[in-house]
Design an enzyme around this catalytic site. Sequence first.
Site, PDB file in Angstrom:
ATOM      1  N   TYR B  37      -2.725  -4.401  -1.207  1.00  0.00           N
ATOM      2  CA  TYR B  37      -1.819  -3.872  -2.117  1.00  0.00           C
ATOM      3  C   TYR B  37      -0.736  -4.732  -1.810  1.00  0.00           C
ATOM      4  CZ  TYR B  37      -4.464   0.439  -2.386  1.00  0.00           C
ATOM      5  OH  TYR B  37      -5.427   1.441  -2.589  1.00  0.00           O
ATOM      6  N   ARG B 223       0.801  -6.925 -14.299  1.00  0.00           N
ATOM      7  CA  ARG B 223       0.178  -7.196 -13.313  1.00  0.00           C
ATOM      8  C   ARG B 223      -1.221  -6.735 -13.144  1.00  0.00           C
ATOM      9  NH1 ARG B 223      -0.889  -2.406  -9.881  1.00  0.00           N
ATOM     10  NH2 ARG B 223      -1.004  -3.064  -8.060  1.00  0.00           N
ATOM     11  N   TYR B 316     -11.909   4.277  -1.228  1.00  0.00           N
ATOM     12  CA  TYR B 316     -11.044   4.485  -2.187  1.00  0.00           C
ATOM     13  C   TYR B 316     -11.523   3.843  -3.749  1.00  0.00           C
ATOM     14  CZ  TYR B 316      -7.103   4.907  -5.627  1.00  0.00           C
ATOM     15  OH  TYR B 316      -6.587   5.235  -6.556  1.00  0.00           O
TER      16      TYR B 316
END
Lengths: 200, 346
Positions: B37, B223, B316
């Site tokens: 991330y 993004r 996830y």
Amino acid sequence: MPRTEFSPSIASRPVYAGLTSQGATPAIMLADAEGAEALIDLAGQDASVMDRAHLIYIPAGAPHGPRLAALGARLYHEAPSFAACLERYRQALAEAHMGSQLYLAGTEGLIGQATAEALAAGLPADAIHTEHRGSVARRMQCVHCKGVTENVTTDPFICAHCGLTLFVRDHFSRRLGAFQGVCVDAETPGIVPPAQEIKP
Amino acid sequence: MTIRFNDETFRGDYTYHNSPEAIRRFPFPFDQDSYMYSVNIEPHAGGRAGSPFEKRFDVDEHYVSEMKDRAITLAEDPMRCQSLPHMDLAGWDFLELVMTSKAEDYPELFELHRDGDRWHWINKPMGIEQRFTFLDTTTLPCGPLEYITRQTQGDHALLDQREGNLWMDAGMITSQADWSLDFDIGMNFFEWHAPVPKAHEMGVFQRALKFLLNLQQGAPVRRLNWTMTVNPRLDTSPENYHKWGPEKRTITPETVGSKQYLRVELQTLWRLPRSNAIAFPIRCYLLSLEDLVSVPKWGRRLHRVLRDLPDELAEYKGFAVNRPTIVAYLAQFDDGEPTSPGIFPD
């Protein structure tokens, strides 16, 4: 029953900081079952907190009514359920003035619904004080059918509306006053893990 | 520039497909051979010609079919589009942004004629012509957010700004990576991101929020985010998880190339002028692994990224169960050669 200590969780899961007196300001107090003891402790800290309080209690079988009634709240009312006192509670919220304080104590289902009502009525979040006592049962919304199942104590559980088997997430909506339940066997229909008691 | 719009489906028989040109312009999200991330925000101020970054709101060969799929989803579940009462003005802000951008960027496809507050909108690919009064909701067939997002690819959230936070108070969400607008509407930035693992501890959301609260008009940012989806399905909603969930278990070494898709979100963020809200389009691009490996650099790199991804992230993102099959398939296309920097094909 003492204040419930919950294990750390995700950011949307509510935390209940505990009740502390904001003084003898106008106040709405709402408690169910063992939540009564949080209000009794609150009055023990500062008896004047009751002077201008409208106190609504949902005993749900707990024996604390007489002790609560004796705390000297301006108004004291016992109700058999949250649904039964909802209009009274809404009126009290609608009539609340700037500076009024809201004290909520008891189960997550009660605190969640009462908080959602208060926010919808425009009460600022910092005027809402909460303390968890008693059962750690959860109020769960089924993400599939949108029905809410009250008093869920196991994970997974059966949705009371559509019958799907749902797992219990920690993701919580303050607007709905409910946690999210998601089909546990969506990818492998019929393969359901054994139900476990929900832990704090 | 002309676009040939595909006639294709995103459910049932799944006839969705990418032309060779669409494969080349796919927004491959990995600029190196590993992933973790990050806030990874850059100005959304154009980009390489022909890429999905070039125009403000990218329109591609999937436009018309994607809008048909949205209409199907909305007919089944109108709650996929919601707007809290104070968000009407933000909806108009967003309608204006999309209409003016599309009419300028794709004049052969869209026209907007304005005479004061009397507007005339023409959407040629969808065969829509609408005269209406700007800021008067009674002159549109539905609210402004729903109206314009039924004609704009991608999901769209409108974020109100108050109390030093952003609040997801309106949205059109029909192609989401497994989150529910109906549940999350009204949440603040930290609440709706609560289920994301690791990123909170890394401070990603604190930094992102601080940045976004200062987002300026006329300076949009973008993004990329990504996940993996089995079949080219837009509606991977939690609402319908019990319906599409079984498809996730249909991946075999024989089917993985054609049925497993890399799903990329091109997220852009725009400050809106009247409401001070932020518009947050989340545009979804889907590419099958067999098409993806036709670009050798991408095949090598995706293999390395997915092979080395922390388990928590695979879990996830919902593809842990298929990861071994995916990695084994991609390994055939990784000869160990170094890859060039950046996301574009060599």
